[in-house]
Design a protein around this motif. Structure first.
Motif, PDB file in Angstrom:
ATOM      1  N   TYR A  77       1.502   4.640   1.260  1.00 25.70           N
ATOM      2  CA  TYR A  77       1.195   5.548   2.248  1.00 25.70           C
ATOM      3  C   TYR A  77       2.147   5.970   3.152  1.00 25.70           C
ATOM      4  O   TYR A  77       3.286   5.384   3.159  1.00 25.70           O
ATOM      5  N   ASN A  81      -7.809   0.637   3.549  1.00 24.21           N
ATOM      6  CA  ASN A  81      -8.076   0.520   2.338  1.00 24.21           C
ATOM      7  C   ASN A  81      -8.158  -0.995   2.032  1.00 24.21           C
ATOM      8  O   ASN A  81      -7.322  -1.657   2.632  1.00 24.21           O
ATOM      9  N   GLU A  82      -8.784  -1.428   1.002  1.00 28.40           N
ATOM     10  CA  GLU A  82      -8.820  -2.967   0.873  1.00 28.40           C
ATOM     11  C   GLU A  82      -8.607  -3.306  -0.510  1.00 28.40           C
ATOM     12  O   GLU A  82      -8.938  -2.564  -1.358  1.00 28.40           O
ATOM     13  N   VAL A  83      -7.934  -4.420  -0.876  1.00 31.93           N
ATOM     14  CA  VAL A  83      -7.769  -4.710  -2.286  1.00 31.93           C
ATOM     15  C   VAL A  83      -8.229  -6.285  -2.281  1.00 31.93           C
ATOM     16  O   VAL A  83      -7.971  -7.173  -1.442  1.00 31.93           O
ATOM     17  N   ARG A  86      -6.460  -6.010   3.890  1.00 33.23           N
ATOM     18  CA  ARG A  86      -6.721  -4.641   4.394  1.00 33.23           C
ATOM     19  C   ARG A  86      -5.366  -4.163   4.822  1.00 33.23           C
ATOM     20  O   ARG A  86      -4.728  -4.758   5.529  1.00 33.23           O
ATOM     21  N   THR A 116      -4.411  -1.073   7.043  1.00 31.18           N
ATOM     22  CA  THR A 116      -4.730  -0.134   7.998  1.00 31.18           C
ATOM     23  C   THR A 116      -3.761   0.805   8.616  1.00 31.18           C
ATOM     24  O   THR A 116      -2.525   0.298   8.817  1.00 31.18           O
ATOM     25  N   LYS A 145     -10.134 -10.651   0.384  1.00 31.98           N
ATOM     26  CA  LYS A 145      -9.750  -9.255   0.614  1.00 31.98           C
ATOM     27  C   LYS A 145      -8.549  -9.189   1.534  1.00 31.98           C
ATOM     28  O   LYS A 145      -8.680  -9.796   2.750  1.00 31.98           O
ATOM     29  N   ALA A 198       0.780  -1.073  -0.033  1.00 29.99           N
ATOM     30  CA  ALA A 198      -0.133  -0.127  -0.126  1.00 29.99           C
ATOM     31  C   ALA A 198       0.838   1.262   0.040  1.00 29.99           C
ATOM     32  O   ALA A 198       2.068   1.371   0.914  1.00 29.99           O
TER      33      ALA A 198
END
Length: 193
Positions: A23, A78-80, A67, A69, A65, A21
């Motif tokens: 971030y 967010n999730e993918v 996540r 965090t 899924k 992710a």
């Protein structure tokens, strides 16, 4: 994420994929849904997913899924979706119902159908797709349809001038990965007077 398919024989702890992710702060990764049977584990710190047990072909493909965090604020995440497929290994060789058949062929018969051979392969997909061939054709006196498994003579035989018995070894070969496997059947053809 759609990682490369895994073999059904993948050992426990096989690398599957790394989730990343974008971030500015550290994130924690977790699998939140879709992996009810617990095939996968994810390292919360780096997003690396590995297998956690032996894979059962019939349970796949699996969509689950992940996540990401914010490590200091659980409300920011967010999730993918990750889709994992498993490929069937070529476990079985083709098998004929009988490894020895006996057929009679009257002399002077024109080129004719002798017998239809049918092998069975318990694999799925291309691992279970069979083609037929002849190991020894006795000087091209016999041929086989590679799709249907029908064995033919290619010319008439003369009982007095030629052998009265032929042993034709037929094989069924699958289209397996990583290797093709074969099963064999001997057809004894007796020329009758």
């Amino acid at each position: 994420y759609h990682p490369a398919p895994l073999s059904e024989k993948s050992p426990t702890d096989t690398f599957v994929v790394e989730i990343c992710a974008m971030y500015k702060l550290p994130v924690n990764y977790s699998i939140v849904s879709g992996d009810e049977k617990g095939y996968f584990i994810i390292r919360p710190s780096n997003g690396i997913i590995r297998t956690s047990k032996n894979l059962k072909l019939e349970d796949f493909p699996i969509n689950f899924k992940v996540r990401a965090t914010d490590s200091s604020n659980a409300a920011i995440f967010n999730e993918v979706e990750v889709k994992v497929e498993v490929i069937d290994e070529n476990d079985f060789s083709p098998v004929f119902p009988s490894s020895l058949l006996e057929e009679r062929l009257p002399e002077h018969s024109p080129a004719t159908q002798i017998v239809q051979l049918k092998a069975q392969d318990n694999d799925t997909g291309r691992n279970g797709f069979l083609t037929y061939g002849i190991l020894n054709g006795h000087g091209l006196k016999f041929r086989i349809n590679e799709t249907t498994g029908i064995l033919y003579s290619t010319a008439p035989f003369d009982y007095e001038e030629e052998p009265t018995e032929y042993q034709v070894v037929v094989y069924a070969e699958d289209d397996g990965i990583p290797e093709k496997k074969r099963g064999y059947c001997t057809v004894v053809i007796k020329i009758t007077d």
